[in-house]
Design a protein around this motif. Structure first.
Motif, short mmCIF file in Angstrom:
data_model
loop_
_atom_site.label_atom_id
_atom_site.label_comp_id
_atom_site.label_asym_id
_atom_site.label_seq_id
_atom_site.Cartn_x
_atom_site.Cartn_y
_atom_site.Cartn_z
N MET A 1 51.30 39.15 31.46
CA MET A 1 50.12 38.33 31.37
C MET A 1 48.88 39.22 31.50
O MET A 1 48.87 40.16 32.28
CB MET A 1 50.13 37.28 32.48
N LYS A 2 47.86 38.88 30.75
CA LYS A 2 46.61 39.64 30.78
C LYS A 2 45.63 39.06 31.80
O LYS A 2 45.64 37.86 32.09
CB LYS A 2 45.96 39.64 29.39
N VAL A 3 44.76 39.93 32.27
CA VAL A 3 43.71 39.55 33.21
C VAL A 3 42.87 38.40 32.66
O VAL A 3 42.51 37.47 33.38
CB VAL A 3 42.82 40.77 33.54
N SER A 4 42.58 38.42 31.36
CA SER A 4 41.73 37.39 30.74
C SER A 4 42.28 35.99 30.91
O SER A 4 41.53 35.01 30.86
CB SER A 4 41.53 37.69 29.26
N GLN A 5 43.57 35.87 31.17
CA GLN A 5 44.19 34.55 31.28
C GLN A 5 44.00 33.90 32.64
O GLN A 5 44.16 32.69 32.76
CB GLN A 5 45.70 34.66 30.96
N ILE A 6 43.64 34.70 33.66
CA ILE A 6 43.48 34.08 34.99
C ILE A 6 42.18 34.47 35.70
O ILE A 6 41.92 33.98 36.79
CB ILE A 6 44.68 34.38 35.90
N MET A 7 41.36 35.32 35.08
CA MET A 7 40.12 35.74 35.75
C MET A 7 39.11 34.59 35.78
O MET A 7 39.17 33.66 34.99
CB MET A 7 39.50 36.94 35.04
N ARG A 8 38.20 34.68 36.73
CA ARG A 8 37.09 33.73 36.80
C ARG A 8 35.92 34.33 36.04
O ARG A 8 35.60 35.50 36.19
CB ARG A 8 36.66 33.49 38.25
N GLN A 9 35.29 33.50 35.23
CA GLN A 9 34.16 33.96 34.44
C GLN A 9 33.15 32.84 34.28
O GLN A 9 33.53 31.69 34.43
CB GLN A 9 34.64 34.49 33.09
N PRO A 10 31.92 33.14 34.03
CA PRO A 10 31.33 34.48 33.94
C PRO A 10 31.19 35.10 35.33
O PRO A 10 31.26 34.39 36.35
CB PRO A 10 29.95 34.22 33.33
N ALA A 11 30.98 36.39 35.37
CA ALA A 11 30.79 37.08 36.65
C ALA A 11 29.41 36.74 37.20
O ALA A 11 28.42 36.73 36.47
CB ALA A 11 30.90 38.59 36.44
N VAL A 12 29.37 36.42 38.48
CA VAL A 12 28.09 36.27 39.18
C VAL A 12 27.76 37.66 39.71
O VAL A 12 28.52 38.22 40.50
CB VAL A 12 28.20 35.26 40.34
N VAL A 13 26.68 38.24 39.22
CA VAL A 13 26.31 39.61 39.60
C VAL A 13 24.94 39.63 40.26
O VAL A 13 24.15 38.69 40.13
CB VAL A 13 26.31 40.55 38.38
N ILE A 14 24.69 40.71 40.96
CA ILE A 14 23.36 40.96 41.53
C ILE A 14 22.95 42.37 41.13
O ILE A 14 23.79 43.22 40.83
CB ILE A 14 23.33 40.81 43.06
N HIS A 15 21.65 42.61 41.11
CA HIS A 15 21.14 43.94 40.79
C HIS A 15 21.08 44.78 42.07
O HIS A 15 20.94 44.24 43.17
CB HIS A 15 19.76 43.85 40.14
N GLU A 16 21.16 46.06 41.90
CA GLU A 16 21.21 46.98 43.03
C GLU A 16 19.97 46.91 43.93
O GLU A 16 20.03 47.29 45.09
CB GLU A 16 21.44 48.41 42.55
N ASP A 17 18.86 46.42 43.41
CA ASP A 17 17.64 46.31 44.21
C ASP A 17 17.47 44.93 44.86
O ASP A 17 16.48 44.69 45.54
CB ASP A 17 16.41 46.63 43.35
N THR A 18 18.45 44.05 44.67
CA THR A 18 18.40 42.73 45.32
C THR A 18 18.44 42.92 46.83
O THR A 18 19.17 43.78 47.33
CB THR A 18 19.62 41.88 44.87
#
Length: 152
Positions: free
Chosen positions: A1-18
């Motif tokens: 099974m591939k990661v794409s089949q069970i990953m959560r998306q979209p990624a919630v990201v923050i910037h390094e200066d947050t």
């Protein structure tokens, strides 16, 4: 099974200066335990985990003793609450983990499990050309238990 089949998306990201305060707010509002950190080009450059907000025992140089540190500072008599208040505007890049392990959507779930075991990880960012597109956590592996097997 591939990661794409069970990953959560979209990624919630923050910037390094947050700021640490804003990152904590995002984690609390979205009930997240970790966030991929991106640079100005939106590329993965770090990972901020809830554990980065807690004190850790660090060895005192040239001794056998260890003492707690919080945000890279030795905890002193000034108190924990004051230290949290003083660090609210600190950018996440000062405390985030920088040696981030990531996987791609096409990687196997086997690879994810092995990385989690070998590196003692709870979650791994999923990237496409260095840009976070999702995340896979130990929790997501529960899907393997409830998915119906596919006929060969």
């Amino acid at each position: 099974m591939k990661v794409s089949q069970i990953m959560r998306q979209p990624a919630v990201v923050i910037h390094e200066d947050t700021s640490l305060e804003e990152a904590a707010r995002i984690m609390l509002e979205r009930k997240l335990r970790g966030l991929p950190v991106v640079d100005q080009q939106e590329k993965l450059c770090g990972f901020l985990s809830v554990s980065d907000y807690f004190a850790k025992n660090k060895y005192i140089p040239f001794s056998r003793f260890h003492a707690p540190q919080l945000f890279g500072r030795w905890i002193s008599s000034e108190g924990i609450e004051q230290m949290y208040q003083e660090e609210r505007n600190t950018p996440v890049k000062q405390i985030m983990s920088m040696n981030v392990v990531s996987v791609t959507e096409d990687d196997s779930v086997d690879k994810v499990v092995r990385l989690m075991l070998d590196r003692h990880l709870n979650r791994i960012p999923v990237v496409r050309d260095g840009v976070p597109v999702g995340i896979i956590a130990r929790y997501d592996l529960l899907q393997l238990m409830v998915q119906k097997s596919k006929p060969e």
